[in-house]
Motif scaffolding. Sequence first.
Motif, PDB file in Angstrom:
ATOM      1  N   HIS A 127       0.916  -1.318  -0.124  1.00 56.51           N
ATOM      2  CA  HIS A 127       0.157   0.119  -0.001  1.00 56.51           C
ATOM      3  C   HIS A 127       0.846   1.482  -0.001  1.00 56.51           C
ATOM      4  CE1 HIS A 127      -3.254   2.657   0.970  1.00 56.51           C
ATOM      5  NE2 HIS A 127      -2.570   3.245   1.907  1.00 56.51           N
ATOM      6  N   SER A 128       1.694   1.277   0.766  1.00 49.86           N
ATOM      7  CA  SER A 128       2.623   2.321   0.780  1.00 49.86           C
ATOM      8  C   SER A 128       3.458   2.825  -0.221  1.00 49.86           C
ATOM      9  CB  SER A 128       3.695   2.384   2.168  1.00 49.86           C
ATOM     10  OG  SER A 128       3.041   2.187   3.423  1.00 49.86           O
ATOM     11  N   LEU A 129       3.955   1.548  -0.795  1.00 47.50           N
ATOM     12  CA  LEU A 129       4.563   1.741  -2.145  1.00 47.50           C
ATOM     13  C   LEU A 129       3.790   2.084  -3.377  1.00 47.50           C
ATOM     14  CD1 LEU A 129       7.344   1.206  -3.633  1.00 47.50           C
ATOM     15  CD2 LEU A 129       6.603  -1.038  -4.013  1.00 47.50           C
ATOM     16  N   LEU A 130       2.580   1.674  -3.366  1.00 49.95           N
ATOM     17  CA  LEU A 130       1.701   2.102  -4.613  1.00 49.95           C
ATOM     18  C   LEU A 130       1.492   3.441  -4.376  1.00 49.95           C
ATOM     19  CD1 LEU A 130      -0.514  -0.822  -4.682  1.00 49.95           C
ATOM     20  CD2 LEU A 130       0.749  -0.198  -6.495  1.00 49.95           C
ATOM     21  N   GLN A 131       1.270   4.132  -3.096  1.00 54.74           N
ATOM     22  CA  GLN A 131       0.826   5.506  -2.870  1.00 54.74           C
ATOM     23  C   GLN A 131       2.118   6.368  -3.243  1.00 54.74           C
ATOM     24  OE1 GLN A 131      -2.313   6.465  -2.349  1.00 54.74           O
ATOM     25  NE2 GLN A 131      -2.922   4.524  -2.793  1.00 54.74           N
ATOM     26  N   TYR A 132       3.110   6.118  -2.701  1.00 56.38           N
ATOM     27  CA  TYR A 132       4.353   6.542  -2.857  1.00 56.38           C
ATOM     28  C   TYR A 132       4.477   7.088  -4.305  1.00 56.38           C
ATOM     29  CZ  TYR A 132       9.082   8.582  -2.529  1.00 56.38           C
ATOM     30  OH  TYR A 132      10.211   9.148  -2.426  1.00 56.38           O
ATOM     31  N   ASN A 133       4.551   5.833  -5.001  1.00 58.60           N
ATOM     32  CA  ASN A 133       5.000   6.204  -6.553  1.00 58.60           C
ATOM     33  C   ASN A 133       3.965   7.058  -7.204  1.00 58.60           C
ATOM     34  OD1 ASN A 133       6.880   4.260  -6.234  1.00 58.60           O
ATOM     35  ND2 ASN A 133       6.118   2.483  -7.018  1.00 58.60           N
ATOM     36  N   LYS A 134       2.535   6.826  -6.867  1.00 60.10           N
ATOM     37  CA  LYS A 134       1.605   7.731  -7.262  1.00 60.10           C
ATOM     38  C   LYS A 134       1.888   9.235  -6.972  1.00 60.10           C
ATOM     39  CE  LYS A 134      -2.340   4.520  -7.309  1.00 60.10           C
ATOM     40  NZ  LYS A 134      -3.642   4.193  -6.465  1.00 60.10           N
ATOM     41  N   VAL A 135       2.285   9.287  -5.755  1.00 61.89           N
ATOM     42  CA  VAL A 135       2.702  11.052  -5.323  1.00 61.89           C
ATOM     43  C   VAL A 135       3.927  11.455  -6.131  1.00 61.89           C
ATOM     44  CG1 VAL A 135       3.581  12.290  -3.495  1.00 61.89           C
ATOM     45  CG2 VAL A 135       1.865  10.448  -3.142  1.00 61.89           C
ATOM     46  N   VAL A 136       4.941  10.446  -6.455  1.00 58.55           N
ATOM     47  CA  VAL A 136       6.086  10.956  -7.178  1.00 58.55           C
ATOM     48  C   VAL A 136       5.797  11.197  -8.513  1.00 58.55           C
ATOM     49  CG1 VAL A 136       8.338  10.284  -8.121  1.00 58.55           C
ATOM     50  CG2 VAL A 136       7.635   9.781  -5.501  1.00 58.55           C
ATOM     51  N   ALA A 137       4.960  10.434  -9.076  1.00 64.27           N
ATOM     52  CA  ALA A 137       4.456  10.910 -10.546  1.00 64.27           C
ATOM     53  C   ALA A 137       3.582  11.900 -10.411  1.00 64.27           C
ATOM     54  CB  ALA A 137       3.796   9.630 -11.152  1.00 64.27           C
ATOM     55  N   GLN A 138       2.776  12.243  -9.832  1.00 67.02           N
ATOM     56  CA  GLN A 138       2.011  13.437  -9.701  1.00 67.02           C
ATOM     57  C   GLN A 138       2.788  14.808  -9.434  1.00 67.02           C
ATOM     58  OE1 GLN A 138      -1.016  13.912 -10.523  1.00 67.02           O
ATOM     59  NE2 GLN A 138      -2.036  12.071 -10.251  1.00 67.02           N
ATOM     60  N   ARG A 139       3.765  14.585  -8.354  1.00 68.04           N
ATOM     61  CA  ARG A 139       4.706  15.610  -8.229  1.00 68.04           C
ATOM     62  C   ARG A 139       5.552  15.936  -9.415  1.00 68.04           C
ATOM     63  NH1 ARG A 139       9.129  17.131  -5.156  1.00 68.04           N
ATOM     64  NH2 ARG A 139       8.935  18.736  -3.529  1.00 68.04           N
ATOM     65  N   ASN A 140       6.079  15.047  -9.916  1.00 74.09           N
ATOM     66  CA  ASN A 140       6.947  15.435 -11.074  1.00 74.09           C
ATOM     67  C   ASN A 140       6.167  16.084 -12.163  1.00 74.09           C
ATOM     68  OD1 ASN A 140       9.298  14.217  -9.843  1.00 74.09           O
ATOM     69  ND2 ASN A 140       9.011  12.232 -10.866  1.00 74.09           N
ATOM     70  N   ARG A 141       4.899  15.826 -12.190  1.00 71.74           N
ATOM     71  CA  ARG A 141       4.204  16.289 -13.596  1.00 71.74           C
ATOM     72  C   ARG A 141       3.867  17.799 -12.990  1.00 71.74           C
ATOM     73  NH1 ARG A 141      -0.005  12.757 -13.493  1.00 71.74           N
ATOM     74  NH2 ARG A 141       1.143  11.271 -14.613  1.00 71.74           N
ATOM     75  N   LEU A 142       3.850  17.906 -12.049  1.00 73.58           N
ATOM     76  CA  LEU A 142       3.324  19.095 -11.338  1.00 73.58           C
ATOM     77  C   LEU A 142       4.708  20.181 -11.547  1.00 73.58           C
ATOM     78  CD1 LEU A 142       1.746  21.374 -10.001  1.00 73.58           C
ATOM     79  CD2 LEU A 142       2.453  20.501  -7.659  1.00 73.58           C
ATOM     80  N   LEU A 143       5.996  19.693 -11.254  1.00 74.09           N
ATOM     81  CA  LEU A 143       7.258  20.377 -11.261  1.00 74.09           C
ATOM     82  C   LEU A 143       7.516  20.775 -12.714  1.00 74.09           C
ATOM     83  CD1 LEU A 143       9.466  18.296  -8.830  1.00 74.09           C
ATOM     84  CD2 LEU A 143       8.700  20.584  -8.585  1.00 74.09           C
ATOM     85  N   LYS A 144       7.064  19.871 -13.748  1.00 69.18           N
ATOM     86  CA  LYS A 144       7.136  20.259 -15.128  1.00 69.18           C
ATOM     87  C   LYS A 144       6.010  21.461 -15.417  1.00 69.18           C
ATOM     88  CE  LYS A 144       8.957  15.789 -16.803  1.00 69.18           C
ATOM     89  NZ  LYS A 144       9.176  15.178 -15.476  1.00 69.18           N
ATOM     90  N   GLU A 145       4.802  21.263 -14.764  1.00 70.35           N
ATOM     91  CA  GLU A 145       3.955  22.340 -15.346  1.00 70.35           C
ATOM     92  C   GLU A 145       3.984  23.581 -14.783  1.00 70.35           C
ATOM     93  OE1 GLU A 145       0.083  20.555 -13.947  1.00 70.35           O
ATOM     94  OE2 GLU A 145       0.087  18.947 -15.540  1.00 70.35           O
ATOM     95  N   LEU A 146       5.028  23.764 -13.551  1.00 72.26           N
ATOM     96  CA  LEU A 146       4.992  25.099 -12.980  1.00 72.26           C
ATOM     97  C   LEU A 146       5.547  26.079 -13.713  1.00 72.26           C
ATOM     98  CD1 LEU A 146       5.994  23.948  -9.385  1.00 72.26           C
ATOM     99  CD2 LEU A 146       3.977  25.321 -10.020  1.00 72.26           C
ATOM    100  N   GLU A 147       6.436  25.522 -14.788  1.00 76.69           N
ATOM    101  CA  GLU A 147       7.252  26.655 -15.815  1.00 76.69           C
ATOM    102  C   GLU A 147       6.004  27.419 -16.608  1.00 76.69           C
ATOM    103  OE1 GLU A 147      10.503  26.506 -19.196  1.00 76.69           O
ATOM    104  OE2 GLU A 147       9.739  24.685 -18.253  1.00 76.69           O
ATOM    105  N   PHE A 148       4.915  26.593 -17.060  1.00 80.18           N
ATOM    106  CA  PHE A 148       3.996  27.250 -17.638  1.00 80.18           C
ATOM    107  C   PHE A 148       2.634  27.906 -16.778  1.00 80.18           C
ATOM    108  CE2 PHE A 148       5.632  23.557 -19.905  1.00 80.18           C
ATOM    109  CZ  PHE A 148       6.554  24.272 -21.005  1.00 80.18           C
TER     110      PHE A 148
END
Length: 361
Positions: free
Chosen positions: A149-170
């Motif tokens: 459970h922890s691993l699945l949730q953590y991987n989802k958060v990393v993916a969402q956070r990385n997406r957000l870090l890319k979107e912040l430029e725009f």
Amino acid sequence: MFVESIELLNYRNYHQLHIDFHQGTNVFYGDNAQGKTNILESVYVCSTTKSHRGSKDRELIQFGEEESHIKMVVKKDGIPCRIDMHLKKNKAKGVAVNGIPIKKASELFGIVNVIFFSPEDLNLIKSGPAERRRFLDLELCQINRLYVHSLLQYNKVVAQRNRLLKELEFSPSLGETLSVWDQQLVRYGKELIRYRFEFLEELNPVIRTIHFHLSGKKEELSVLYEPNVTAEEFEETLNRSRPQELRQKMTLTGPHRDDLNFMVNGTDIRKYGSQGQQRTAALSLKLAEIELVKKIIRDEPVLLLDDVLSELDGKRQEHLLSEISNIQTLITCTGLDEFVESRFRMDRVFRVEEGTVECED
């Protein structure tokens, strides 16, 4: 616990296949690229929902087909349990246990415990950190549902956070939501760090004894957990690294960047060990994995050996074969000479040729 049978439909190079396994040693032999590994992989997939090769579901489906089915019967404490898996090209897989669909893949873990050992595992010590993290995750997912459970949730958060870090430029205004993902990252990351520390604490006494005997009582092996950040410093380090993460547009802090270190008599064998030392340590790791799973589940795991014997010298072959004599094992090889020479018991022998499997006993 043992796997009684498996049935494949449109899986890899098998259009239709049914195999009844022996509770002891099952040997699959034949030339390379005939489908031996696919049989072991199907058992692993049906036990864990994932391929040991990291393959996606659509890659498991026979060429030209839209879906594939795996049906596996396991006996645990004398009681049969049927696992049905429905793989689809463009949709999520469907899984049922005794005819009842399960909603989460994590519900499957623990029904059958399998340990996969391939030639690639012998290179685990000299491989990159990603392979060693993958070993940690695969092992912990089988013995700890909370870790899944922890691993699945953590991987989802990393993916969402990385997406957000890319979107912040725009869209700089989205920066206000970054702290929400930071809280989730720290929460689940701390759980992963704790579980990994606990696992290494249990693993080390076991692997130390095994490696000592395997090395002729000459070497002491320790496996050290090297977290990218400690649980106590996670939040502070994450805040400090934010400017760099904004520049690189990716999450740089957390257990997705952890590693393992292997020390033999105080020397880091990732950097300074010989190939023989590295392979012996990797074999010790797999043998320790077997013992640890036995201890935790209080039952025997199923061992899947994919053409490993040809990669080991006589001494290590003998040690491995003696360690697995009492558990159900599925072994692939190109020929039977090594078994005959070592007088190793073969309870059921299958010849594999061009996607057909013939039982010879």
